[in-house]
Design an enzyme around this catalytic site. Sequence first.
Site: not given
Length: 337
Positions: A125, A150, A154
């Site tokens: 991302s 989150y 990644k």
Amino acid sequence: MKTILVTGGAGYIGSHTVVSLVDQGYYPLIVDDLRNSSPEILEGITRLTNHSFSHFSVDICDKKALFSLFNQFSIDAVIHFAAYKSVGESCAAPLRYYQNNLIGLLNVLEACERFSVRKFVFSSSCTVYGEPEHKQVYETTPKRLPESPYGYTKWMGEQIIEDLHRNTLPFETICLRYFNPIGAHPSGLIGELPVGIPNNLLPYITQTAAGIRDQLTIFGNDYPTPDGTGIRDYVHVCDVAEAHVKALTYPGAAPLEAFNIGTGKGTSVLEMVHLFQSVASIHLPFVYGPRRDGDITEISANVDHSKAVLGWEAKRTVAEAIRDAWHWEQQRSKSDD
Ligand code: UDP
């Protein structure tokens, strides 16, 4: 025919990728326990692909069940989508995010190594860039510490893969750094299924237009941008799906390579609202609210590397993505009646 194991293949980007894979002659094995999807999406994939895939309801954190799948099939490549993806939820439940996203990834990587899979595509991302110094980022732009658990999953996912490649070269890995995927398949048979109140902009807009939400709140109009609202690089989910198919054929000179998956063009929240109103011919009620925690001002992709090396570029416009998302919302509202 090449067999591609797709974790999270019933999810938003996963389902569109499965359809693109079948279009290009691959055989996808979807591994998805449907915790963030529904049989309706599998039904949509079935209609679009004429049953040319298999589905296994397996939790990738269940290593035994996952390994037994790898043992059963000869898998040419793995595309790994299965992960939680809400920034806000990850701040409220970090353990859940680290457990699911990191243990899942570790299990899948171990399986690839153990069962001699040759290629691994990781859903990364643009959060790995944090709030960048320059608004348009290159793959070589230094990564910054993310703003949420989150984002860390990644960021750490890429780090784990990099470490794995430092000592051994078990398989080729491609990290696709998604910017803001939006839209739906133009058929209206698959699309995004937000659980509860949508966190993302376009699902919130389409649900407001469908009368499910009263009004959109624009998070902040005091950003240093021309209209004061945040700017992102929105990219059609079908274009994002096609990047995964390209990744499978990319010869991969480097054992690990990252690509930006965006359009290169930034659009503000207010511009998205105006574009939606003109595409759908609907008035969209909205108010301005405070900035959302963890949001950055502006980011867009430099896509030169993806064009030149991966041979991929977005072909669809933001207006087309909005039209397809609205079509999908209308289909869903109809089926709920
Ligand atoms: N946004 C907004 N209202 C919403 C949801 C999002 O104003 O209800 C804004 C958000 O602040 C950001 C942009 O829309 O500037 C895109 O947010 P989204 O959550 O879709 O994606 P993100 O870039 O956070 O991954």
